[in-house]
Scaffold this motif. Structure first.
Motif, PDB file in Angstrom:
ATOM      1  N   TRP A 197       0.838  -1.194   0.000  1.00  0.00           N
ATOM      2  CA  TRP A 197       0.000   0.000   0.000  1.00  0.00           C
ATOM      3  C   TRP A 197       0.875   1.247   0.000  1.00  0.00           C
ATOM      4  CZ3 TRP A 197      -1.796  -4.254   2.779  1.00  0.00           C
ATOM      5  CH2 TRP A 197      -3.100  -4.661   2.507  1.00  0.00           C
ATOM      6  N   PRO A 198       0.352   2.355  -0.497  1.00  0.00           N
ATOM      7  CA  PRO A 198       1.045   3.631  -0.278  1.00  0.00           C
ATOM      8  C   PRO A 198       1.178   3.887   1.221  1.00  0.00           C
ATOM      9  CG  PRO A 198      -0.664   3.867  -1.944  1.00  0.00           C
ATOM     10  CD  PRO A 198      -0.849   2.511  -1.348  1.00  0.00           C
ATOM     11  N   ILE A 199       2.253   4.561   1.609  1.00  0.00           N
ATOM     12  CA  ILE A 199       2.531   4.763   3.033  1.00  0.00           C
ATOM     13  C   ILE A 199       1.359   5.429   3.743  1.00  0.00           C
ATOM     14  CG2 ILE A 199       4.028   5.967   4.676  1.00  0.00           C
ATOM     15  CD1 ILE A 199       6.322   5.599   2.730  1.00  0.00           C
ATOM     16  N   ASP A 200       0.712   6.394   3.074  1.00  0.00           N
ATOM     17  CA  ASP A 200      -0.349   7.148   3.754  1.00  0.00           C
ATOM     18  C   ASP A 200      -1.677   6.392   3.806  1.00  0.00           C
ATOM     19  OD1 ASP A 200      -0.781   7.242   1.065  1.00  0.00           O
ATOM     20  OD2 ASP A 200      -1.225   9.386   0.966  1.00  0.00           O
ATOM     21  N   SER A 201      -1.780   5.233   3.150  1.00  0.00           N
ATOM     22  CA  SER A 201      -3.046   4.492   3.186  1.00  0.00           C
ATOM     23  C   SER A 201      -2.890   3.064   3.701  1.00  0.00           C
ATOM     24  CB  SER A 201      -3.669   4.461   1.782  1.00  0.00           C
ATOM     25  OG  SER A 201      -2.797   3.807   0.863  1.00  0.00           O
TER      26      SER A 201
END
Length: 464
Positions: free
Chosen positions: A108-112
Motif C-alpha cells: 500500500w502507499p505509506i499514507d493508506s
C-alpha cells in the motif's frame, strides 16, 4: 505410472499417406525420447527451484534473526516474503485479545496502509486461520471478489492466510494477497508455511525481547527511585565544618550511596558502593545504608561500626554480592578524624597549605563477604582549611575517547589546585573536569563525591 506431457504431430501435405509399422515405431521412439528429455528438464528445473527456495529460506531465517526490535522485524518479514512469493499486498495481523490487529503492511502507499485496523477472530477470514491453526487459500469466483466491495481488500482475487505459530501458540496471521485469480500454487502454499514458521519465531523473539526491555526499564525506574530516596534531602548543620555532596547515578543504576549523619557535635560521613546493577543493587544499597546508619549511632568507633554492619550484611545479602564502604567520624571541636574502610577508595586530604595525601587504611574485605572480618581505623588531627574528598570509583574510572582513565593523579592535581574553594564550588569544579575529560561518552558507573572542609567553629556552611 504413465504421465502424458503432450503429443507430436506428423503431417502430410498434398496427398494422403499411411505409415508403416517401422515408421510408427520410430515415431514412438522419438516421442518417448522427447518426453523423457522434457521430464528430466522439468525435474531439473524443479530441483533448482527447490534449491533456490531452500537457500532463500535459510537467508530469510538469518535475516529475521538479526533484529529483536518488533518495529524492525515485522516490516522485515514482509520484505523477505516478497523474495519467495510474488504478492500484491500482504499484512501481518497479531492476536490482541479477541481481535486481530494489523501490525505491518506491504504493498500500500505509506499514507493508506491499514496499520492498526482490527478484525474479530470469531467472524473473519483471518480469524478462521487462527481458529483452525491451518493455512486457508481462497480464490474469487468469476465476476466476483473474495471480500465485500468497499473493503480494503476488495481488489483481492486470491488470498492466502497462514497462521504464525510458535511453541504451539498462535501469534497471528500472515495474509498474502494477489489481484489475480489462481495466483498461488501448491509450491507457494508449502513455501508460505515454512516461511511463516521462521517468521513466527522471529516475531516471538522480538516480543519477548520487548517485554524484557520493558521489564528492565521498569526495574531501572524503581531502582533509580529507591536510590534517590536514600540520599539526604538536606545536609545536617554542624559547627566547624562545611559539606557538599552529590551522587550522579549512571543510566544502569549502580549502587553508589552516601550519608551524612548528625551525631551532635560530631558528624559521620558514609560513602558506599554495592556490587551489581539495577533493582538488586538498589535493594542492597538500601539495606547497607540503613544498617550502617543505625550502627553509627550505636557505636563510638568506626571500626566497630564496620564490624557490626558487616555482621548483619553477611546474614542478609545474597552470595557473591558485597558492599565497599568507607565511614569517617569527624569531630570539629576536637579537630579529629577517625576513618575506617572496607574496600572503598581512600579519601583524599588537602591541607590548608596545598599539600595532599590519600588516607590509606590497612586492607580489609568489603562488607558482606566474611562474617568475622576485623576492621582497622586510623586517627589524625585536622586543622581549619583542611579539605577531605570522599569519592567512588566512577570518578577515577571515567574514560575519554582514547579509553584513558581519569585516574587518581588527575584527581589529586585538581584538588591540590582548586582545594581552596568552598566545598560546593570544588564539587562542581571536579564534576565539570570529569565531564570535560569524558568528552561526552556515556557514563557506565555512578559518580559520588562528598567534600568536607574544616572551618573556624563560628562558620557553618552546608550545601546539598
Amino acid at each position: 505410472m504413465i504421465r502424458v506431457f503432450g503429443s507430436i504431430s506428423f503431417d502430410s501435405f498434398g496427398e494422403p499417406r499411411s505409415y508403416t509399422e517401422d515408421e510408427l515405431e520410430l515415431m514412438m521412439t522419438v516421442a518417448t525420447s522427447v518426453a523423457t528429455a522434457y521430464a528430466n528438464a522439468m525435474l531439473f528445473a524443479a530441483e533448482q527451484e527447490q534449491r533456490r527456495t531452500a537457500e532463500t529460506l535459510r537467508e530469510v531465517a538469518r535475516v529475521l534473526s538479526s533484529s529483536f526490535d518488533p518495529h524492525e522485524v515485522l516490516p522485515l518479514v514482509l520484505a523477505e516474503l516478497r523474495k519467495l512469493i510474488n504478492y500484491d499486498t500482504a499484512t501481518i495481523m497479531l492476536v490482541d485479545g479477541s481481535v486481530l490487529r494489523i501490525a505491518a503492511a506491504s504493498g500500500w502507499p505509506i499514507d493508506s496502509a491499514p496499520l492498526g485496523r482490527t478484525l474479530p477472530i470469531e467472524a473473519s477470514g483471518a480469524g478462521n486461520v487462527v481458529r483452525q491453526r491451518e493455512p486457508i487459500l481462497l480464490v474469487a469466483p468469476p465476476d466476483s471478489t473474495i471480500w465485500p466491495k468497499g473493503d480494503i481488500g476488495d481488489r483481492i482475487l486470491t488470498w492466502l492466510g497462514v497462521p504464525l505459530i510458535s511453541k504451539g501458540r498462535v501469534l497471528g496471521v500472515l495474509n498474502i494477497d494477489s489481484y489475480r485469480r489462481n495466483a498461488f500454487n501448491a509450491r507457494d502454499l508449502e513455501v508460505a508455511q515454512t516461511f511463516a514458521n521462521h517468521a513466527a519465531i522471529a516475531i516471538e523473539n522480538a516480543q519477548l525481547y520487548q517485554e524484557s526491555v520493558a521489564r528492565v526499564e521498569q526495574e531501572l525506574a524503581i531502582a533509580r527511585q529507591i536510590q534517590s530516596n536514600l540520599f539526604p534531602r538536606t545536609l545536617p548543620s554542624c559547627s566547624g565544618v562545611s559539606i557538599a555532596a552529590r551522587c550522579l547515578p549512571a543510566r544502569e543504576t549502580g549502587g553508589d550511596f552516601y550519608d551524612v549523619i548528625d551525631l551532635g557535635s560530631r558528624v559521620g560521613i558514609i560513602v558506599g558502593d554495592v556490587s551489581g546493577k539495577s533493582l538488586p543493587a538498589a535493594m542492597l544499597m538500601a539495606v547497607a545504608r540503613s544498617t550502617a546508619r543505625s550502627e553509627a549511632r550505636n557505636h563510638e568507633f568506626p571500626r566497630l561500626v564496620m564490624a557490626e554492619t558487616n555482621r548483619w550484611l553477611v546474614e542478609d545479602v545474597p552470595r557473591n554480592t558485597f558492599v565497599a564502604l568507607g565511614y569517617a567520624l569527624i569531630d570539629p571541636i576536637e579537630h579529629r578524624l577517625i576513618l575506617s574502610n572496607a574496600g572503598q577508595l581512600a579519601p583524599l586530604l588537602r591541607h590548608s597549605d596545598g599539600r595532599t595525601s590519600f588516607l590509606e587504611t590497612a586492607g580489609a574485605l568489603p562488607l558482606g563477604m566474611q562474617r568475622d572480618t576485623r576492621y582497622n581505623q586510623i586517627e589524625l588531627e585536622l586543622f581549619p582549611g583542611d579539605t577531605l574528598v570522599f569519592y567512588t570509583d566512577g570518578v577515577v574510572e571515567a574514560q575519554n575517547r582514547q579509553h584513558e582513565l581519569f585516574g587518581f593523579d588527575r584527581l589529586e592535581q585538581l584538588v591540590r589546585h582548586w582545594g581552596h574553594l568552598p566545598p560546593e564550588a570544588l564539587l562542581e569544579r571536579l564534576l565539570a573536569e570529569v565531564r570535560s575529560f569524558s568528552e561526552g561518552r556515556a557514563v557506565h558507573d555512578d559518580m559520588t563525591l562528598v567534600i568536607v572542609r574544616m572551618e573556624p567553629e563560628t562558620a557553618m556552611h552546608n550545601g546539598a
